[in-house]
Every structure is written in structure tokens, then in C-alpha cells.
Design a protein around this motif. Structure first.
Motif, PDB file in Angstrom:
ATOM      1  N   TYR A  55       0.871  -1.173   0.000  1.00 27.54           N
ATOM      2  CA  TYR A  55       0.000   0.000   0.000  1.00 27.54           C
ATOM      3  C   TYR A  55       0.902   1.215   0.000  1.00 27.54           C
ATOM      4  O   TYR A  55       1.784   1.343   0.865  1.00 27.54           O
ATOM      5  CB  TYR A  55      -0.888  -0.021   1.254  1.00 27.54           C
ATOM      6  N   GLU A  56       0.742   2.104  -0.937  1.00 26.26           N
ATOM      7  CA  GLU A  56       1.677   3.222  -1.091  1.00 26.26           C
ATOM      8  C   GLU A  56       1.404   4.321  -0.067  1.00 26.26           C
ATOM      9  O   GLU A  56       0.264   4.786   0.082  1.00 26.26           O
ATOM     10  CB  GLU A  56       1.590   3.794  -2.503  1.00 26.26           C
ATOM     11  N   PHE A  57       2.452   4.716   0.645  1.00 26.19           N
ATOM     12  CA  PHE A  57       2.352   5.775   1.653  1.00 26.19           C
ATOM     13  C   PHE A  57       3.743   6.354   1.866  1.00 26.19           C
ATOM     14  O   PHE A  57       4.720   5.899   1.265  1.00 26.19           O
ATOM     15  CB  PHE A  57       1.779   5.233   2.978  1.00 26.19           C
ATOM     16  N   ASP A  58       3.848   7.368   2.711  1.00 18.19           N
ATOM     17  CA  ASP A  58       5.130   7.998   3.008  1.00 18.19           C
ATOM     18  C   ASP A  58       5.966   7.016   3.823  1.00 18.19           C
ATOM     19  O   ASP A  58       5.711   6.801   5.004  1.00 18.19           O
ATOM     20  CB  ASP A  58       4.904   9.298   3.792  1.00 18.19           C
ATOM     21  N   SER A  59       6.958   6.415   3.198  1.00 20.36           N
ATOM     22  CA  SER A  59       7.680   5.274   3.768  1.00 20.36           C
ATOM     23  C   SER A  59       9.165   5.605   3.916  1.00 20.36           C
ATOM     24  O   SER A  59       9.748   6.287   3.061  1.00 20.36           O
ATOM     25  CB  SER A  59       7.484   4.080   2.833  1.00 20.36           C
ATOM     26  N   PRO A  60       9.783   5.143   5.025  1.00 17.05           N
ATOM     27  CA  PRO A  60       9.207   4.364   6.117  1.00 17.05           C
ATOM     28  C   PRO A  60       8.523   5.261   7.147  1.00 17.05           C
ATOM     29  O   PRO A  60       8.984   6.379   7.416  1.00 17.05           O
ATOM     30  CB  PRO A  60      10.429   3.684   6.734  1.00 17.05           C
ATOM     31  N   ALA A  61       7.440   4.772   7.714  1.00 10.65           N
ATOM     32  CA  ALA A  61       6.777   5.451   8.817  1.00 10.65           C
ATOM     33  C   ALA A  61       7.172   4.762  10.122  1.00 10.65           C
ATOM     34  O   ALA A  61       7.445   3.561  10.137  1.00 10.65           O
ATOM     35  CB  ALA A  61       5.260   5.407   8.633  1.00 10.65           C
ATOM     36  N   VAL A  62       7.202   5.531  11.194  1.00 10.43           N
ATOM     37  CA  VAL A  62       7.431   4.969  12.525  1.00 10.43           C
ATOM     38  C   VAL A  62       6.056   4.782  13.154  1.00 10.43           C
ATOM     39  O   VAL A  62       5.320   5.754  13.356  1.00 10.43           O
ATOM     40  CB  VAL A  62       8.300   5.888  13.398  1.00 10.43           C
ATOM     41  N   GLY A  89     -13.641   5.991  11.963  1.00  7.26           N
ATOM     42  CA  GLY A  89     -15.046   5.642  11.804  1.00  7.26           C
ATOM     43  C   GLY A  89     -15.405   4.380  12.576  1.00  7.26           C
ATOM     44  O   GLY A  89     -14.549   3.574  12.947  1.00  7.26           O
ATOM     45  N   ASP A  90     -16.695   4.196  12.816  1.00 16.61           N
ATOM     46  CA  ASP A  90     -17.159   3.029  13.569  1.00 16.61           C
ATOM     47  C   ASP A  90     -16.822   1.726  12.863  1.00 16.61           C
ATOM     48  O   ASP A  90     -16.667   0.686  13.506  1.00 16.61           O
ATOM     49  CB  ASP A  90     -18.678   3.128  13.784  1.00 16.61           C
ATOM     50  N   ASP A  91     -16.735   1.761  11.532  1.00 19.82           N
ATOM     51  CA  ASP A  91     -16.468   0.545  10.762  1.00 19.82           C
ATOM     52  C   ASP A  91     -15.033   0.485  10.276  1.00 19.82           C
ATOM     53  O   ASP A  91     -14.714  -0.260   9.350  1.00 19.82           O
ATOM     54  CB  ASP A  91     -17.415   0.452   9.569  1.00 19.82           C
ATOM     55  N   GLN A  92     -14.118   1.250  10.903  1.00 20.84           N
ATOM     56  CA  GLN A  92     -12.730   1.302  10.477  1.00 20.84           C
ATOM     57  C   GLN A  92     -11.794   0.853  11.598  1.00 20.84           C
ATOM     58  O   GLN A  92     -12.141   0.923  12.785  1.00 20.84           O
ATOM     59  CB  GLN A  92     -12.338   2.732  10.068  1.00 20.84           C
ATOM     60  N   PHE A  93     -10.633   0.357  11.181  1.00 13.38           N
ATOM     61  CA  PHE A  93      -9.534   0.135  12.119  1.00 13.38           C
ATOM     62  C   PHE A  93      -8.917   1.507  12.381  1.00 13.38           C
ATOM     63  O   PHE A  93      -8.371   2.133  11.480  1.00 13.38           O
ATOM     64  CB  PHE A  93      -8.512  -0.815  11.507  1.00 13.38           C
ATOM     65  N   ASN A  94      -9.013   1.978  13.596  1.00 11.27           N
ATOM     66  CA  ASN A  94      -8.632   3.351  13.891  1.00 11.27           C
ATOM     67  C   ASN A  94      -7.133   3.574  13.730  1.00 11.27           C
ATOM     68  O   ASN A  94      -6.318   2.825  14.274  1.00 11.27           O
ATOM     69  CB  ASN A  94      -9.040   3.721  15.321  1.00 11.27           C
ATOM     70  N   GLU A  95      -6.782   4.609  12.998  1.00 12.84           N
ATOM     71  CA  GLU A  95      -5.388   4.978  12.797  1.00 12.84           C
ATOM     72  C   GLU A  95      -5.300   6.468  12.497  1.00 12.84           C
ATOM     73  O   GLU A  95      -6.268   7.087  12.037  1.00 12.84           O
ATOM     74  CB  GLU A  95      -4.756   4.181  11.659  1.00 12.84           C
ATOM     75  N   ALA A  96      -4.149   7.040  12.772  1.00 14.77           N
ATOM     76  CA  ALA A  96      -3.914   8.452  12.507  1.00 14.77           C
ATOM     77  C   ALA A  96      -2.432   8.647  12.247  1.00 14.77           C
ATOM     78  O   ALA A  96      -1.599   7.816  12.638  1.00 14.77           O
ATOM     79  CB  ALA A  96      -4.379   9.323  13.673  1.00 14.77           C
ATOM     80  N   GLY A  97      -2.097   9.741  11.578  1.00 18.62           N
ATOM     81  CA  GLY A  97      -0.698   9.998  11.279  1.00 18.62           C
ATOM     82  C   GLY A  97      -0.383  11.480  11.297  1.00 18.62           C
ATOM     83  O   GLY A  97      -1.250  12.308  11.000  1.00 18.62           O
ATOM     84  N   PHE A  98       0.840  11.807  11.668  1.00 19.57           N
ATOM     85  CA  PHE A  98       1.293  13.191  11.636  1.00 19.57           C
ATOM     86  C   PHE A  98       2.764  13.195  11.227  1.00 19.57           C
ATOM     87  O   PHE A  98       3.422  12.151  11.224  1.00 19.57           O
ATOM     88  CB  PHE A  98       1.089  13.881  12.988  1.00 19.57           C
ATOM     89  N   VAL A  99       3.256  14.366  10.870  1.00 20.70           N
ATOM     90  CA  VAL A  99       4.583  14.481  10.280  1.00 20.70           C
ATOM     91  C   VAL A  99       5.446  15.388  11.145  1.00 20.70           C
ATOM     92  O   VAL A  99       5.006  16.470  11.557  1.00 20.70           O
ATOM     93  CB  VAL A  99       4.495  15.039   8.842  1.00 20.70           C
ATOM     94  N   SER A 100       6.673  14.949  11.414  1.00 24.76           N
ATOM     95  CA  SER A 100       7.611  15.749  12.194  1.00 24.76           C
ATOM     96  C   SER A 100       8.103  16.924  11.346  1.00 24.76           C
ATOM     97  O   SER A 100       7.895  16.948  10.132  1.00 24.76           O
ATOM     98  CB  SER A 100       8.794  14.889  12.636  1.00 24.76           C
ATOM     99  N   PRO A 101       8.770  17.914  11.945  1.00 24.75           N
ATOM    100  CA  PRO A 101       9.244  19.072  11.172  1.00 24.75           C
ATOM    101  C   PRO A 101      10.129  18.704   9.992  1.00 24.75           C
ATOM    102  O   PRO A 101      10.112  19.386   8.963  1.00 24.75           O
ATOM    103  CB  PRO A 101      10.019  19.893  12.211  1.00 24.75           C
ATOM    104  N   THR A 102      10.895  17.626  10.101  1.00 21.35           N
ATOM    105  CA  THR A 102      11.788  17.248   9.013  1.00 21.35           C
ATOM    106  C   THR A 102      11.113  16.353   7.980  1.00 21.35           C
ATOM    107  O   THR A 102      11.724  15.973   6.997  1.00 21.35           O
ATOM    108  CB  THR A 102      13.042  16.547   9.570  1.00 21.35           C
ATOM    109  N   GLY A 103       9.831  15.998   8.229  1.00 22.92           N
ATOM    110  CA  GLY A 103       9.077  15.224   7.255  1.00 22.92           C
ATOM    111  C   GLY A 103       8.944  13.747   7.554  1.00 22.92           C
ATOM    112  O   GLY A 103       8.520  12.984   6.685  1.00 22.92           O
ATOM    113  N   GLN A 104       9.277  13.322   8.771  1.00 22.45           N
ATOM    114  CA  GLN A 104       9.148  11.913   9.123  1.00 22.45           C
ATOM    115  C   GLN A 104       7.705  11.595   9.517  1.00 22.45           C
ATOM    116  O   GLN A 104       7.162  12.184  10.458  1.00 22.45           O
ATOM    117  CB  GLN A 104      10.077  11.565  10.282  1.00 22.45           C
ATOM    118  N   MET A 105       7.085  10.647   8.795  1.00 23.71           N
ATOM    119  CA  MET A 105       5.735  10.235   9.117  1.00 23.71           C
ATOM    120  C   MET A 105       5.723   9.376  10.378  1.00 23.71           C
ATOM    121  O   MET A 105       6.525   8.451  10.527  1.00 23.71           O
ATOM    122  CB  MET A 105       5.121   9.442   7.953  1.00 23.71           C
TER     123      MET A 105
END
Length: 247
Positions: A55-62, A89-105
Motif C-alpha cells: 500500500y503506497e504511503f510515506d515510507s518508512p513510517a514509525v 469511523g465506527d467501521d474502520q480500524f482506527n489509525e492516525a498519522g502526523f509528520v515531524s518538522p523534518t518530514g518523518q511520518m
């Protein structure tokens, strides 16, 4: 504050090829749950845990596990975290993401996605001992303050041989390195016999490159990548040393 480390999440278009690559290096595949709709696998050496996602995303994420994630997101937002995404959502596996100042997901999940495995001894792979995720930073001091603000511990900023710092959380170590020295994020390992590993890479037709500027505290280092394109940096070091103190 942000929970317990789960994995370094990596985009791997061909998960099976990536698993085979890491198994050739001595890592072991762990049992995963049926959480994701995309193909997913996890490999580990007893210290480093790498989640391979088709699944394409900002990689690698911590990635961390934060229980009761849905109810804790407002508090984290109040403390200054700006979320890049939040799926609650009620029907989702809950997850969230944020980015550090240098761009680390940095990703937060509500629960584990694989079963932990018991290793008789860590460092079972040919790579040696896992040291850190190396993160290039334009401003190491600013990045250090950010990671400390979300709960990781640090021994402080070091200026020689270049600006760098190490942070520790539950089961994870992050290394911040001057971007002029480290152009790409990479997993770093300390190996007692890097020359022997290089020969094994040659035998497996895996190209590797000597680093012109080794990580702080290392005399020699080289890097290579696998099907997931995640750089691996290996340097010579006695494996009896505390990996968090290397460099």
C-alpha cells in the motif's frame, strides 16, 4: 505519550519478494492478523521490526500502538500535533498519522497488527545488532525538540563529527543526523564482520555501496536496498556495546 512502538512501516509493492530478501539476511517472518485489506507481512531480528505493506504511503513510517486512540486524538491535537490523516469511523480500524518538522511520518494505530514472537537471542540476522532508524534533518536541534515533546527521551545534541542526536522510546531508537551527511532515511545495524556480510550480498547479487561519510562513531559503513527500497546501513562495531550509545 504516543504509545508503544509497533514497527517501521515500509511500502513494499511486492511483499513476497521483500520477505524473501529479509529472510535471506536472517530475519524471521512473524504471524500477522487480518487487519489490512492490502497484502501485509512482518519480519524481525528480535530488535528491529519491519512491516511490509503493499500500500503506497510515506515510507518508512514509525508506527506506534496507542490504545483508546479515538478518544485520545483530541488531547493530542490540543498539545499541538497536527494530524495529516485520521481514520476513526465506527467501521474502520482506527489509525492516525502526523509528520515531524523534518518530514518523518509517525503513525498511531489502535491495536497490534501482528503477534510478537519469542527470540532465544536477539540479533539473529546477518546484519548484526539493530541500532536505529536514521532520519536526515535540516535542523537537528529543532527535530530533537519535537521528538522530545511527543515523549521520546534523548541524551542531547552532539556536534561532532557532525550534528546528531539519538532518541529512545519503548522498544525503538531514532537517530537524527545532519541532512548534508545523511541524504536518505535508513535502518542502521552494527555488525561484527561487515566484510563477511558484503561477501554474502555479493553472492546473492545484492549491490552495496560504501558510504563516503560513515555514521558518527563508525569507521566504515556501507549501504544496500532490497525490493522495498528501504536503505540498510551496516557498519563495523563490537556487538557487546550498547547500540543506543553507538555514535
Amino acid at each position: 505519550m504516543i504509545g508503544r512502538f509497533l514497527e517501521f512501516s515500509v511500502y513494499a509493492p511486492d511483499v513476497l519478494a521483500a520477505v524473501h530478501h529479509y529472510e535471506r539476511l536472517g530475519l524471521r517472518q512473524l504471524s500477522v492478523g487480518e487487519i489490512w485489506s492490502h497484502p501485509y507481512a512482518v519480519v524481525s531480528d528480535g530488535r528491529a521490526v519491519i512491516g511490509l505493506h503493499a500500500y503506497e504511503f510515506d515510507s518508512p513510517a514509525v508506527t506506534f500502538v496507542l490504545q483508546s486512540l479515538r478518544t485520545k486524538l483530541p488531547r493530542l491535537a490540543d498539545q499541538g500535533i497536527e494530524f495529516a490523516f485520521a481514520k476513526t469511523g465506527d467501521d474502520q480500524f482506527n489509525e492516525a498519522g502526523f509528520v515531524s518538522p523534518t518530514g518523518q511520518m509517525i503513525t498511531l494505530l489502535e491495536a497490534r497488527t501482528y503477534s510478537p514472537a519469542a527470540f532465544d537471542t536477539p540479533d539473529v540476522s546477518d546484519l548484526g545488532r539493530f541500532v536505529e532508524l536514521m532520519v536526515p534533518c535540516a535542523d537537528v536541534a529543532a527535530e530533537l525538540r519535537y521528538w522530545e515533546s511527543i515523549g521520546l527521551r534523548s541524551a542531547g545534541l552532539r556536534e561532532t563529527p557532525y550534528a546528531h542526536a539519538h532518541l529512545a522510546g519503548e522498544d525503538v531508537t531514532i537517530g537524527l543526523h545532519d541532512a548534508s551527511v545523511l541524504p536518505r532515511r535508513a535502518l542502521r545495524f552494527a555488525c561484527a564482520e561487515p566484510g563477511r556480510l558484503a561477501m554474502r550480498l555479493d553472492d546473492a547479487d545484492i549491490p552495496w555501496t560504501t558510504l563516503p561519510t560513515p555514521p558518527a562513531g563508525a569507521e566504515m559503513a556501507f549501504s544496500f536496498t532490497g525490493p522495498d527500497k528501504l536503505p540498510i546501513v551496516v557498519h563495523e562495531a563490537a556487538l557487546g556495546a550498547d547500540p543506543a550509545r553507538v555514535g
